[in-house]
Design a protein around this motif. Structure first.
Motif, PDB file in Angstrom:
ATOM      1  N   ARG A 205       0.811  -1.210   0.000  1.00 51.01           N
ATOM      2  CA  ARG A 205       0.000   0.000   0.000  1.00 51.01           C
ATOM      3  C   ARG A 205       0.846   1.263   0.000  1.00 51.01           C
ATOM      4  NH1 ARG A 205      -3.772  -1.693   5.033  1.00 51.01           N
ATOM      5  NH2 ARG A 205      -1.739  -2.536   5.650  1.00 51.01           N
ATOM      6  N   SER A 218      -8.266  -3.837   3.023  1.00 52.05           N
ATOM      7  CA  SER A 218      -7.149  -3.664   3.959  1.00 52.05           C
ATOM      8  C   SER A 218      -6.723  -4.975   4.618  1.00 52.05           C
ATOM      9  CB  SER A 218      -7.536  -2.646   5.041  1.00 52.05           C
ATOM     10  OG  SER A 218      -8.693  -3.070   5.748  1.00 52.05           O
ATOM     11  N   ASP A 222      -3.083  -6.856   5.714  1.00 47.99           N
ATOM     12  CA  ASP A 222      -2.777  -7.035   7.133  1.00 47.99           C
ATOM     13  C   ASP A 222      -2.463  -8.487   7.501  1.00 47.99           C
ATOM     14  OD1 ASP A 222      -3.210  -4.346   7.512  1.00 47.99           O
ATOM     15  OD2 ASP A 222      -5.335  -4.604   8.063  1.00 47.99           O
TER      16      ASP A 222
END
Length: 312
Positions: A205, A218, A222
């Protein structure tokens, strides 16, 4: 006074024989009772008391009915613990769904048996694990079932295809993603990948490399993925997105994990883009196996050992 009756000699012999026979009968009866008691004790030692009770008490119809009911219940479920039959177990729901799905499917998955076996050997060691798959296809339920208990996520470019698959297989976890590249840009993007910005390991990102994909949910960034399969986006014609950025991003996520290693698989390496980009950005030094059109790379964490070169 009357005199005593005198018994003939033959009658005396008959009485003596009868007495001996009576004595012999009593001795044999005593021996038989003792033997029967011993046999009963032996049977009790060999067979459970509930089995003996059900077989030696025919006078109670209720007992027989309860015994038959218990036997019927046992045969429909699992065998009793005292028998030598192995205990029964249930297969996982994901495996059951996969068996039914593929038994009734007339479409053959794109990967061959030998190609699938390459990933299967790794899953046998690592599952349940985190498994990221670029592409949602007819083999998606299979990957989910093989990673039972783990998390398997699919990234798909075709939104209508996701909706179609979800109607049939609502439990699959998939996300719609977009690509703004074309196969015709492959040579230009290879030059971009040679820049120093693309050799820096970090979260995709925040990468300055033009090959890093930044539009995923996201949680995709992660999670530390144990396996990554690159079998999408479409790359078989010039106007298709191609897998240039998917291959680079898969390698970057593998290098950016805190520790351990990630197994990365690239399918369709018989095509020019998949061949060149996998060798360049997943590195030939990390190549572990190739079977047919699939390549298996094992990429270690670069954060766990600072100064590690992009390729060994």
């Amino acid at each position: 006074m009357r005199p005593k009756t005198q018994y003939p000699t033959g009658l005396k012999l008959i009485l003596i024989c009868l007495f001996v026979l009576l004595l012999l009968f009593l001795v044999l009866r005593s021996s038989f009772s003792s033997s029967q008691l011993q046999n009963s004790s032996l049977i009790s030692a060999i067979y459970p008391s509930n089995i003996i009770a059900s077989s030696s008490s025919p006078s109670s119809e209720n007992s027989q009915e309860q015994s038959q009911s218990s036997t019927a219940t046992t045969s429909n479920d699992c065998p009793p613990a005292e028998t030598l039959v192995p205990t029964c177990t249930k297969i996982s729901p994901s495996l059951a769904n996969a068996i039914v799905h593929y038994a009734t499917l007339n479409i053959t998955p794109q990967q061959t048996f030998k190609e699938i076996s390459v990933s299967l050997r790794v899953l046998e060691k690592k599952s349940p694990c985190n498994f990221l798959v670029f592409g949602l296809g007819h083999d998606s339920l299979m990957w989910t079932a093989l990673n039972h208990g783990g998390r398997t996520v699919f990234l798909e470019e075709d939104k209508s295809w996701i909706e179609q698959v979800q109607r049939q297989l609502p439990n699959l976890e998939s996300y719609h993603v977009t690509y703004d590249t074309k196969v015709t840009q492959a040579d230009e993007m290879m030059e971009v990948g040679m820049r120093e910005d693309c050799k820096v390991v970090g979260d995709p990102r925040f990468s300055k490399c033009g090959l890093a994909l930044k539009g995923f949910p996201s949680e995709v960034y992660d999670i530390e993925w144990d396996l990554i399969m690159v079998d999408a986006p479409t790359g078989w014609h010039d106007e298709a997105p191609g897998r240039m950025t998917a291959i680079y991003t898969a390698g970057l996520m593998a290098r950016n994990r805190e520790s351990g290693e990630t197994d990365v698989f690239v399918h369709d390496v018989d095509r020019d883009v998949e061949d060149k980009f996998s060798k360049t950005f997943l590195c030939e030094g990390y190549l572990r196996e190739q079977e047919g059109r699939i390549r298996h790379f094992t990429i270690p964490s670069h954060r766990a050992r600072l100064g590690r070169p992009f390729c060994p």
